[in-house]
Design a protein around this motif. Structure first.
Motif, PDB file in Angstrom:
ATOM      1  N   ASN A 148      -3.049  -2.546  -2.629  1.00 34.92           N
ATOM      2  CA  ASN A 148      -4.420  -2.586  -1.912  1.00 34.92           C
ATOM      3  C   ASN A 148      -4.836  -3.811  -2.372  1.00 34.92           C
ATOM      4  O   ASN A 148      -6.301  -4.210  -3.137  1.00 34.92           O
ATOM      5  N   THR A 186      -7.539  -2.783   3.778  1.00 35.23           N
ATOM      6  CA  THR A 186      -6.350  -2.281   2.395  1.00 35.23           C
ATOM      7  C   THR A 186      -5.103  -3.165   3.476  1.00 35.23           C
ATOM      8  O   THR A 186      -5.288  -4.137   4.139  1.00 35.23           O
ATOM      9  N   CYS A 187      -3.934  -3.348   2.411  1.00 38.94           N
ATOM     10  CA  CYS A 187      -2.863  -4.146   2.736  1.00 38.94           C
ATOM     11  C   CYS A 187      -1.824  -3.231   3.926  1.00 38.94           C
ATOM     12  O   CYS A 187      -1.336  -3.820   4.453  1.00 38.94           O
ATOM     13  N   SER A 245       0.923  -0.984  -0.152  1.00 37.76           N
ATOM     14  CA  SER A 245      -0.020   0.061  -0.023  1.00 37.76           C
ATOM     15  C   SER A 245       0.860   1.533  -0.063  1.00 37.76           C
ATOM     16  O   SER A 245       2.122   0.877   0.057  1.00 37.76           O
TER      17      SER A 245
END
Ligand SMILES: *[C@@H]1O[C@H](CO)[C@@H](O)[C@H](O)[C@H]1NC(C)=O
Ligand SMILES: *[C@@H]1O[C@H](CO)[C@@H](O)[C@H](O)[C@H]1NC(C)=O
Ligand SMILES: *[C@@H]1O[C@H](CO)[C@@H](O)[C@H](O)[C@H]1NC(C)=O
Length: 429
Positions: free
Chosen positions: A398, A422-423, A205
């Motif tokens: 992501n 999200t990552c 991300s």
């Protein structure tokens, strides 16, 4: 520094005769925490090495053949080994190089009858030869949900780089973590030491992210297992250009893009045979963590820009380009959605017929308060002309990408924003 040698849980469990459930649930797997460096846009991680252990910062190189570390910055260790020519560590790469005449006094990067390779730094477009060295190595571990103690390996092989290789690296970084398709990359050595299937997953991300080694779960808050609902496409090996030697497998991960669509309409105006290898091994599509934005060969680039501009709603004003981008727009009439700015989607139609959809969050770069640019760039002369499409960092953020070397396939999740995570949401605490 936390450096406790973790007792393999498998052994503890086998005494309790519940081996299978223990293996399934608690065998720790390596994991890397990754931070995006705002200045260089590099994805930076940390491992531990040497005796006594010291932290080493590395930038990720998805197609890199191995880990290399600058050995000229005070390498001090009581446990390093220079493998002898022809020994198994010297066969991890398809090289027959043998160093025989190092004239200095013996040190980590000066030994005789040992093997070497060429370490590359794509950020500085520079490479140089260096010896292959083994030393104690430690890496964070996880059960897929939370962080477990460091895993320590007695001898992990890397290439000694030198000061000349440091050009362009993010602040504090002294080498690269090569994740490529070779016998010596991080995923290859870790899976062969720790005996799990050779798979790893990238989840990057713009702030924090992770590289997960081995199978899922890959739990992202709040309670999303990103390893579920992957779509797949084959990973392709380029044996023509290979790793520099004819007949070798390419360290890069190629995928088969068949066509590009924008808002479901096929982009025309370029020759789609650029997506395949020609007789010289030129062509194809790779994924890269060393290119911040997707790079397209010139004719593909022009066709994509033109189709994207055409597909943009008429009330969105095109404004002056902001380098390095070629299509910029006023953000005034572009609304924000969960998947980022509402702009035409870009679809990569893959060999498996599955489609990798790129939405606004992965296509549009906010260059200032009022302007959004399509985050794709044109291949220039500085860029390897052999590969025609390089899917860059911004486009994979992501998105979970699982590289499965057992089945030779790529699993991709599409934007995790669509699953409300999200990552950056793995719990590294
Ligand atoms: C390597 O061999 C050369 C020639 O025999 C010798 O002069 C040199 O000292 C050796 N280097 C090391 C590091 O042992
Ligand atoms: C190593 O080289 C041999 C023959 O040159 C080739 O068959 C093999 O695929 C190569 N291995 C890798 C990993 O490139
Ligand atoms: C596309 O490129 C291939 C390979 O260079 C060539 O054989 C083919 O004729 C080209 N097709 C078009 C429509 O230009």
């Amino acid at each position: 520094m936390a450096s406790a040698f973790s007792i393999p849980l498998v052994f503890l469990c086998s005494f309790l005769f519940i081996v299978s459930s223990c293996i399934a649930k608690t065998t720790p797997r390596p994991i890397l925490q990754v931070t995006k460096d705002a200045k260089t846009l590099q994805y930076v991680t940390q491992v531990y090495q040497r005796t006594p252990l010291v932290p080493i910062k590395l930038s990720l190189d998805l197609g890199g053949e191995f880990m290399w570390v600058n050995c000229e910055r005070g390498y001090a260790s009581s446990s390093y080994k220079n493998p002898t020519c022809g020994s198994p560590p010297c066969q991890l790469l398809n090289t027959t190089s043998c160093i025989t005449g190092c004239l200095g006094s013996p040190s980590v990067d000066c030994a005789n009858n040992t093997c070497g390779s060429t370490a590359s730094n794509p950020f500085g477009s520079i490479s140089t030869g260096g010896p292959i060295v083994g030393d104690v190595f430690a890496i964070q571990s996880t059960n897929g949900k939370s962080i477990l103690p460091l895993i320590k390996l007695p001898s992990f092989y890397f290439v000694c780089g030198s000061n000349v290789l440091d050009v362009g690296l993010a602040n504090g970084v002294t080498g690269l973590a090569g994740l490529g398709r070779t016998g010596m990359s991080l995923p290859a050595q870790l899976s062969s030491y720790l005996k799990y299937d050779r798979k790893f997953a990238l989840c990057l991300s713009s702030s924090n992210g992770a590289v997960f080694f081995g199978d899922g779960p890959y739990m992202l808050g709040p309670n999303v297992d990103a390893s579920t609902s992957l779509q797949y496409t084959p990973l392709i090996v380029n044996t023509i250009t290979g790793g520099g030697f004819f007949g070798d497998a390419s360290p890069e991960y190629f995928i088969g893009v068949k066509s590009i669509k924008i808002n479901e309409k096929r982009v025309t105006g370029f020759n789609e045979s650029l997506f395949s290898f020609n007789a010289e091994g030129e062509g194809g599509t790779i994924i890269s963590t060393t290119r911040p934005y997707t790079v397209l060969e010139t004719t593909i680039y022009r066709a994509v820009i033109s189709a994207f501009v055409k597909a943009m709603p008429k009330n969105v004003e095109r404004v002056a380009n902001v380098a390095p981008f070629g299509a910029c727009f006023s953000s005034k009439n572009i609304i924000s959605t969960r998947l980022g700015p509402a702009v035409p989607s870009i679809e990569l139609v893959l060999e498996s017929k599955n489609v990798w959809r790129i939405y606004g969050a992965n296509s549009m770069v906010q260059v200032n308060k009022d302007v959004l640019c399509l985050g794709f760039v044109e291949a220039r002369t500085d860029f390897s002309p052999t590969i025609k499409v390089v899917i860059g960092g911004y486009q994979i953020e992501n998105n979970l990408l699982q590289f499965d070397l057992v089945k030779s396939r790529l699993g991709f999740s599409s934007s995790l924003l669509g699953r409300s995570t999200t990552c950056a949401n793995f719990n590294f605490k």
